[in-house]
Design a protein around this motif. Structure first.
Motif, PDB file in Angstrom:
ATOM      1  N   GLN A   1     -24.791   6.526   2.073  1.00 42.70           N
ATOM      2  CA  GLN A   1     -25.769   4.963   2.169  1.00 42.70           C
ATOM      3  C   GLN A   1     -26.900   5.020   3.774  1.00 42.70           C
ATOM      4  OE1 GLN A   1     -25.538   1.971   1.006  1.00 42.70           O
ATOM      5  NE2 GLN A   1     -25.931   0.779   2.773  1.00 42.70           N
TER       6      GLN A   1
ATOM      7  N   ASN B   1       0.688   8.260   7.424  1.00 39.93           N
ATOM      8  CA  ASN B   1       1.571   7.286   7.701  1.00 39.93           C
ATOM      9  C   ASN B   1       3.503   7.412   7.197  1.00 39.93           C
ATOM     10  OD1 ASN B   1       1.873   4.874   8.927  1.00 39.93           O
ATOM     11  ND2 ASN B   1       1.221   3.764   6.796  1.00 39.93           N
TER      12      ASN B   1
ATOM     13  N   ILE C   1     -19.909  -1.593   2.769  1.00 40.07           N
ATOM     14  CA  ILE C   1     -20.922  -0.573   1.491  1.00 40.07           C
ATOM     15  C   ILE C   1     -20.017  -0.828   0.320  1.00 40.07           C
ATOM     16  CG2 ILE C   1     -20.352   1.922   1.759  1.00 40.07           C
ATOM     17  CD1 ILE C   1     -20.827   2.029   4.712  1.00 40.07           C
TER      18      ILE C   1
ATOM     19  N   CYS D   1      -3.984   1.095  -9.276  1.00 42.11           N
ATOM     20  CA  CYS D   1      -3.951   1.597  -8.107  1.00 42.11           C
ATOM     21  C   CYS D   1      -5.530   1.025  -7.490  1.00 42.11           C
ATOM     22  CB  CYS D   1      -4.658   3.614  -8.280  1.00 42.11           C
ATOM     23  SG  CYS D   1      -2.660   3.995  -8.786  1.00 42.11           S
TER      24      CYS D   1
ATOM     25  N   GLN E   1      -6.406  12.340  -1.322  1.00 39.91           N
ATOM     26  CA  GLN E   1      -5.937  10.757  -1.636  1.00 39.91           C
ATOM     27  C   GLN E   1      -4.690  10.690  -2.672  1.00 39.91           C
ATOM     28  OE1 GLN E   1      -9.034   7.937  -1.940  1.00 39.91           O
ATOM     29  NE2 GLN E   1      -8.423   6.709  -1.200  1.00 39.91           N
ATOM     30  N   LYS E   2      -3.670   9.958  -2.214  1.00 39.58           N
ATOM     31  CA  LYS E   2      -2.480  10.838  -3.256  1.00 39.58           C
ATOM     32  C   LYS E   2      -2.854  10.815  -4.902  1.00 39.58           C
ATOM     33  CE  LYS E   2       1.650   9.666  -0.113  1.00 39.58           C
ATOM     34  NZ  LYS E   2       2.419   8.619  -0.199  1.00 39.58           N
ATOM     35  N   ASP E   3      -3.473   9.308  -5.324  1.00 36.92           N
ATOM     36  CA  ASP E   3      -4.005   9.394  -6.303  1.00 36.92           C
ATOM     37  C   ASP E   3      -4.322   9.901  -7.267  1.00 36.92           C
ATOM     38  OD1 ASP E   3      -5.810   7.890  -4.816  1.00 36.92           O
ATOM     39  OD2 ASP E   3      -6.113   6.046  -6.268  1.00 36.92           O
ATOM     40  N   THR E   4      -3.940  11.142  -7.148  1.00 41.16           N
ATOM     41  CA  THR E   4      -5.007  12.238  -7.843  1.00 41.16           C
ATOM     42  C   THR E   4      -4.597  12.599  -8.701  1.00 41.16           C
ATOM     43  OG1 THR E   4      -4.421  13.787  -6.327  1.00 41.16           O
ATOM     44  CG2 THR E   4      -6.775  13.247  -6.112  1.00 41.16           C
TER      45      THR E   4
ATOM     46  N   THR F   1     -10.476   6.870   4.652  1.00 44.56           N
ATOM     47  CA  THR F   1     -12.143   6.623   5.983  1.00 44.56           C
ATOM     48  C   THR F   1     -12.454   7.643   6.061  1.00 44.56           C
ATOM     49  OG1 THR F   1     -11.153   6.543   8.077  1.00 44.56           O
ATOM     50  CG2 THR F   1     -10.870   4.726   5.620  1.00 44.56           C
ATOM     51  N   SER F   2     -13.714   7.784   6.036  1.00 44.14           N
ATOM     52  CA  SER F   2     -14.337   8.991   6.515  1.00 44.14           C
ATOM     53  C   SER F   2     -14.006   9.089   7.843  1.00 44.14           C
ATOM     54  CB  SER F   2     -16.137   8.706   6.026  1.00 44.14           C
ATOM     55  OG  SER F   2     -16.426   7.342   6.728  1.00 44.14           O
ATOM     56  N   LYS F   3     -13.737   8.065   8.426  1.00 46.68           N
ATOM     57  CA  LYS F   3     -13.621   8.450  10.211  1.00 46.68           C
ATOM     58  C   LYS F   3     -12.079   9.604  10.055  1.00 46.68           C
ATOM     59  CE  LYS F   3     -13.813   5.850  14.174  1.00 46.68           C
ATOM     60  NZ  LYS F   3     -13.338   4.374  14.613  1.00 46.68           N
ATOM     61  N   LEU F   4     -11.419   8.930   9.145  1.00 48.55           N
ATOM     62  CA  LEU F   4     -10.454   9.613   9.340  1.00 48.55           C
ATOM     63  C   LEU F   4     -10.503  11.319   8.969  1.00 48.55           C
ATOM     64  CD1 LEU F   4      -7.154   7.268   7.850  1.00 48.55           C
ATOM     65  CD2 LEU F   4      -7.015   8.963  10.328  1.00 48.55           C
TER      66      LEU F   4
ATOM     67  N   LYS G   1       1.284   8.296 -11.705  1.00 45.79           N
ATOM     68  CA  LYS G   1      -0.042   8.591 -11.945  1.00 45.79           C
ATOM     69  C   LYS G   1       0.095  10.790 -12.570  1.00 45.79           C
ATOM     70  CE  LYS G   1      -5.054   9.283 -11.665  1.00 45.79           C
ATOM     71  NZ  LYS G   1      -6.322   9.176 -10.219  1.00 45.79           N
TER      72      LYS G   1
ATOM     73  N   GLN H   1     -21.698  -1.061  -3.687  1.00 50.47           N
ATOM     74  CA  GLN H   1     -22.020  -0.234  -4.252  1.00 50.47           C
ATOM     75  C   GLN H   1     -20.814  -0.713  -5.179  1.00 50.47           C
ATOM     76  OE1 GLN H   1     -18.755   2.444  -2.990  1.00 50.47           O
ATOM     77  NE2 GLN H   1     -20.786   3.106  -1.409  1.00 50.47           N
TER      78      GLN H   1
ATOM     79  N   LYS I   1     -19.075   7.612   0.354  1.00 52.25           N
ATOM     80  CA  LYS I   1     -20.015   7.220  -0.212  1.00 52.25           C
ATOM     81  C   LYS I   1     -21.045   6.805   1.456  1.00 52.25           C
ATOM     82  CE  LYS I   1     -16.654   6.471  -3.033  1.00 52.25           C
ATOM     83  NZ  LYS I   1     -15.143   5.743  -2.638  1.00 52.25           N
ATOM     84  N   SER I   2     -19.726   6.316   1.732  1.00 50.73           N
ATOM     85  CA  SER I   2     -20.816   5.931   3.815  1.00 50.73           C
ATOM     86  C   SER I   2     -21.985   6.872   3.957  1.00 50.73           C
ATOM     87  CB  SER I   2     -19.969   5.495   4.390  1.00 50.73           C
ATOM     88  OG  SER I   2     -19.004   6.731   5.191  1.00 50.73           O
TER      89      SER I   2
ATOM     90  N   HIS J   1       0.609  -1.540  -0.107  1.00 55.70           N
ATOM     91  CA  HIS J   1       0.085   0.564   0.326  1.00 55.70           C
ATOM     92  C   HIS J   1       0.719   1.300  -0.134  1.00 55.70           C
ATOM     93  CE1 HIS J   1      -3.142   3.337   1.650  1.00 55.70           C
ATOM     94  NE2 HIS J   1      -3.648   2.134   0.844  1.00 55.70           N
ATOM     95  N   ASP J   2       1.618   0.955   1.311  1.00 55.02           N
ATOM     96  CA  ASP J   2       2.410   2.398   1.294  1.00 55.02           C
ATOM     97  C   ASP J   2       3.568   2.529  -0.047  1.00 55.02           C
ATOM     98  OD1 ASP J   2       0.821   2.845   3.397  1.00 55.02           O
ATOM     99  OD2 ASP J   2       2.269   2.689   4.646  1.00 55.02           O
TER     100      ASP J   2
ATOM    101  N   GLU K   1     -17.037  -1.150   6.489  1.00 54.09           N
ATOM    102  CA  GLU K   1     -16.857  -0.843   5.525  1.00 54.09           C
ATOM    103  C   GLU K   1     -16.760  -0.820   4.368  1.00 54.09           C
ATOM    104  OE1 GLU K   1     -14.618   2.473   5.935  1.00 54.09           O
ATOM    105  OE2 GLU K   1     -14.684   3.416   7.568  1.00 54.09           O
TER     106      GLU K   1
ATOM    107  N   MET L   1      -2.680   8.375   1.452  1.00 54.96           N
ATOM    108  CA  MET L   1      -2.523   6.627   0.788  1.00 54.96           C
ATOM    109  C   MET L   1      -4.375   5.935   1.251  1.00 54.96           C
ATOM    110  SD  MET L   1      -1.005   5.234  -2.131  1.00 54.96           S
ATOM    111  CE  MET L   1      -1.094   4.452  -2.718  1.00 54.96           C
ATOM    112  N   TYR L   2      -4.807   6.119   2.525  1.00 49.80           N
ATOM    113  CA  TYR L   2      -5.638   6.343   3.082  1.00 49.80           C
ATOM    114  C   TYR L   2      -6.809   6.827   3.185  1.00 49.80           C
ATOM    115  CZ  TYR L   2      -2.218   2.932   4.821  1.00 49.80           C
ATOM    116  OH  TYR L   2      -0.867   2.687   4.706  1.00 49.80           O
TER     117      TYR L   2
ATOM    118  N   SER M   1       0.988   5.704  -7.493  1.00 51.25           N
ATOM    119  CA  SER M   1       0.430   7.118  -7.788  1.00 51.25           C
ATOM    120  C   SER M   1       1.478   8.975  -7.886  1.00 51.25           C
ATOM    121  CB  SER M   1       0.195   7.829  -5.745  1.00 51.25           C
ATOM    122  OG  SER M   1      -0.568   6.980  -5.004  1.00 51.25           O
TER     123      SER M   1
END
Lengths: 626, 217
Positions: free
Chosen positions: B140, B63, A513, A484, B110-113, B93-96, A452, A517, B136-137, A441-442, A510, B90-91, A449
């Motif tokens: 819901q 991270n 969800i 990605c 996010q990094k991959d923009t 979440t809605s929580k974050l 891209k 989708q 998207k959560s 991941h990292d 999560e 890279m991460y 990334s």
């Protein structure tokens, strides 16, 4: 002619000679119960082994017999000769008396009693001895008994021929009223009957233990008890009567064989009992040699059955006595060594052996003539042995308990070790996954990334490209985006990010969800978890559910599925239902997915139930909470 | 010249992924409006850099070793409140996202923009905009359900359990339910047990009572 006359005179004078020569004091039979032979009898040693009863009658008439020592047992030590005993008897009563002549040692090889009446007529009373079958005895008893009837005022002379060649001659004799002789046997038989019962019971007990627990120690001990039983019975002549009445001659060296054998066996039992071995005992080598020495000592008497001589006889006799003492001492030293090393069970053996020690000392000192008393009836050895056997049989069952407990502890440790091992493997697996997920991941994610970003940074130049090149450019960007997405998916599957912080339920929420989708299947997630779970359990349950979901997505062809997690007081229930095509859990068990679920459920000590048919599948898993 | 200086947005980058940091640096420095004034590999390093210069915008990864992005953000918000923070991670979440928004981070991307959006976002942060990709959560929760659904959700029941409850209220035995629903008797029993637990009733009779009471829902 002269000869005939001489013989006639001889016969005529013979009774007269009786009166003068060696007929001085016959045993006078009155109303007494018992009469001494030693005070009235004579003996003669037949060195050439060629004398007959007739010659003895003549020798007696010729005063050639030697008087017995009054009050002493007739004992001649190791001998190569025949011996004759002679004594006169006179019934002083007005009626016939029933008497019995008894030889007590019960170990004379050949024995015959003759009666010579006042008319000079010879009545042989039958040949007996322990070289003849038991049924040949004139009176069936452990010792040699000759019933005698004397008429009123009858006078007679008795001659006893005894053969104990090649062995130690020790011949206590008595004469008495038949009733009293027989009655004297009763207490002894009762006593030995009792002890034999105890021994036989202990022997059978150990044999049965051997059969059921398959532990050699019980077999050795049963044989030991058997040897000791034969030994103590043989001493009284009972072994011959009870155990092998049809094998005369067997008993000559039986006691020596049994004594040596049982010494070796007792050492063997001790070694097994206290678990003595090379590594835990300095005595081990010595006791092993000693044990073999005892057993080889048992063979020597067997050889002596064929050829023997005085020195060997004496050596074997003393060695055997010494062996018994030494055995008990060796055992005590070995057992104390093991007790000191912390083997608590050794105490049982120690106590049992001390009981035996007193008996052995008492017996051997008596045999060697150092002492002459018996601590207990019938003798110290029998009582000591009985105490030892009873106590040790008890100790052997205690030992079994002890070993069982030890085994249980060992098993427990082993299973605990296995659980630890499984834990280790599971944790290592999860750690590895976490690491892989993070690296993917990292690192790779970061690289993808930036690729891209780099490519999209050219966007403003894209307008200058040809239409074909523009399509190619867009497709490349699409591929990078796909890469990605895949990467995120893969690393999430390996280990959901922040699983430990978010916990099972949040992560699953999560997950569902995203599933709802993207996927065709509508997943319902119902949960009711009150108490927090252990982290290993949480991740394992997550893996199980993930695998259940994967199976539904890949194989079920379902349109709807429900995953449910419920916590009860003592268990967690997981239920996965779908309305798919179902599968045969027995046939498809080999699938990797199912295997993964099964092994994880097993790891958590859970139970799984798969209820599947063409209308759908319901998988129920129950996991106990520790 | 002066106006150009004013337009120039000063940036600092904190990312332990060297390749990414360098690449980002290269792309951004090519842009005429941006000026990179510092690159750090972790939270601690960036705090050091901030002691010397303050950028307009700090682009930070979450991270990182030594001092992770989240904690670094909190510290920076306290020590250098003027710095606008943009989390590039890279991460997501809605929580974050919620948490970072609370801290006072201006954007969570996010990094991959793609490069263009990145440039755009940076420029707009400078102007005071915030960017939090709504996951998207949240959508819901807006899903609509009818009364029936409401009953099911409020009691935390599954649709299979609803079916069973209905059959119970119609006086079906477990055996009959199993046959009707094509499931095993065991499964029906498990469902029953689960419902007893969830509905907090006692035993079969409790469940029957509940089923009858709620029959017409």
């Amino acid at each position: 002619m002269n000869k005939k006359l001489f013989k006639l005179i001889l016969i005529l004078f013979l009774p007269i000679k009786f009166c003068f020569a060696q007929t001085g004091h016959p045993i006078l039979i009155d109303t007494a119960k018992k009469f001494s032979i030693s005070k009235h009898g004579y003996f003669y040693e037949d060195k050439n082994l060629n004398l007959s009863i007739d010659s003895l009658i003549n020798y007696k008439a010729a005063n050639k017999l030697i008087p017995l020592t009054p009050g002493k047992v007739f004992s001649k030590g190791y001998t190569e000769s025949y011996y004759w005993i002679a004594f006169d008897v006179e019934n002083t009563l007005d009626q016939a008396v029933h008497l019995m002549f008894k030889e007590h040692s019960s170990g004379i090889n050949q024995l015959q009693l003759y009666k010579l009446d006042h008319l000079g007529k010879i009545y042989p009373f039958g040949l007996t001895g322990d070289h003849f079958p038991f049924k040949q005895r004139p009176y069936r008893n452990r010792s040699f008994i000759y019933p005698i009837i004397l008429m009123a005022h009858e006078k007679a002379t008795f001659f006893l021929w005894a053969d104990k060649r090649g062995q130690n001659l020790y011949m206590p004799m008595s004469i008495g009223r038949d009733v009293d002789i027989v009655q004297a046997e009763i207490p002894l038989h009762t006593l030995f009957g009792f002890y034999t019962g105890v021994f036989v019971f202990a022997m059978i007990f150990n044999l049965l233990l051997f059969v059921s627990v398959k532990d050699n120690i019980h077999l050795y001990y049963a044989i030991y008890i058997f040897c000791m039983l034969i030994f103590i019975l043989e001493e009284e002549g009972l072994a011959f009567q009870w155990v092998y009445p049809n094998f005369p001659g067997l008993q000559d060296y039986m006691r020596l064989i049994m004594a040596s054998l049982s010494c070796g066996l007792l050492i063997q039992v001790m070694q097994l009992f206290v678990d003595q071995n090379e590594s835990n005992s300095r005595m081990f080598r010595f006791t092993n040699y000693y044990k073999r020495f005892c057993w080889s000592m048992a063979i020597i008497p067997v050889l002596m059955r064929f050829k023997s001589f005085i020195i060997l006889e004496k050596i074997v006799f003393y060695i055997n006595n010494f062996l018994a003492l030494l055995t008990v001492i060796v055992i005590i030293i070995c057992v104390v060594e093991r007790i000191k090393a912390g083997y608590k069970l050794g105490w049982y053996y120690f106590i049992a052996t001390v009981m035996l020690l007193f008996g052995v000392f008492n017996y051997i000192f008596n045999t060697l003539g150092i002492t002459n008393f018996n601590l207990l009836k019938p003798n110290g050895l029998v009582v000591g042995l009985t105490a030892e056997i009873i106590f040790l049989s008890f100790a052997l069952t205690q030992r079994y308990n002890f070993l069982k407990k030890e085994k249980e502890i060992l098993l427990e440790e082993k299973s605990k070790h296995q659980v630890d091992l499984a834990d280790g493997i599971f944790n290592a697996q999860e750690d590895e996954r976490t690491r892989l997920a993070r690296d993917l991941h990292d690192d790779l994610g970061g690289t993808l990334s930036i690729i891209k970003l780099n490519i999209t940074a050219f966007q403003h130049k894209v307008l200058q490209l040809t239409a074909g090149e523009q399509v190619f450019y867009d497709r490349t960007i699409g591929m990078i985006e796909k890469a990605c997405f895949d990467l995120r998916e893969i690393s999430h599957n390996l280990m959901p990010k922040n699983f430990e912080q978010s916990g099972l339920i949040e992560t699953l929420k999560e997950h569902f969800i995203t599933l709802n989708q993207s996927g065709k299947i509508k997943f319902d997630f119902v949960f009711q978890v009150d108490q927090p779970m252990e982290s290993t359990m949480e991740i394992t349950i997550y893996r199980i559910i993930n695998e259940l979901i994967n199976n539904i997505i890949r194989h079920s062809c379902a349109s709807k599925a429900t995953i449910q997690i419920l916590s009860f007081n003592e268990r967690i229930n997981i239920m996965a239902e779908d309305n798919g095509i179902g599968f045969n859990p027995d046939r498809d068990k080999k699938g990797l997915g199912i295997q993964n679920i099964l092994s994880r459920v097993k790891y958590l000590n859970g139970k799984i139930q798969i209820d599947s048919n063409q209308n759908g599948t319901t998988t129920t898993i129950d996991i106990p909470i520790k | 010249m002066e106006s150009k200086e004013q337009h120039l947005i000063t940036l600092m980058i904190a990312d332990d992924h060297k390749l990414f940091a360098e690449g980002l640096c290269a792309i951004l420095s090519k842009h005429p409006n941006f000026k990179i004034i510092g690159v750090a590999a972790n939270g601690k390093e960036i705090l050091h850099l901030l002691n010397h210069h303050l950028p307009d915008i700090l682009i930070i990864d979450l991270n990182m070793p030594v001092l992770d992005g989240e904690t670094a953000c909190e510290k920076i918000r306290q020590l250098f409140p003027s710095v606008k923070i943009m989390v590039l991670s890279m991460y997501h979440t809605s929580k974050l996202a919620t948490k970072l928004e609370e801290i006072g981070v201006k954007a969570f991307i996010q990094k991959d923009t793609d490069a263009d959006s990145l440039f755009k976002i940076i420029s707009e942060i400078k102007l005071g905009e915030c960017f939090f990709e709504k996951t998207k959560s949240n959508l819901q929760s807006a899903s609509n359900y009818n009364v029936d659904d409401h009953f099911q959700k409020s009691h935390n029941l599954t649709s299979r359990e609803m079916e069973i409850l209905k059959l119970i209220s119609d006086d079906y035995t477990s055996q009959q339910i199993a046959q009707k629903l094509f499931i095993s008797l065991n499964t029906v029993d498990t469902h029953r047990k689960n419902m007893v637990q969830k509905l907090n009733v006692t035993g079969k009779t409790g469940l029957l009572k509940f089923a009858l009471e709620n029959k017409h829902r």
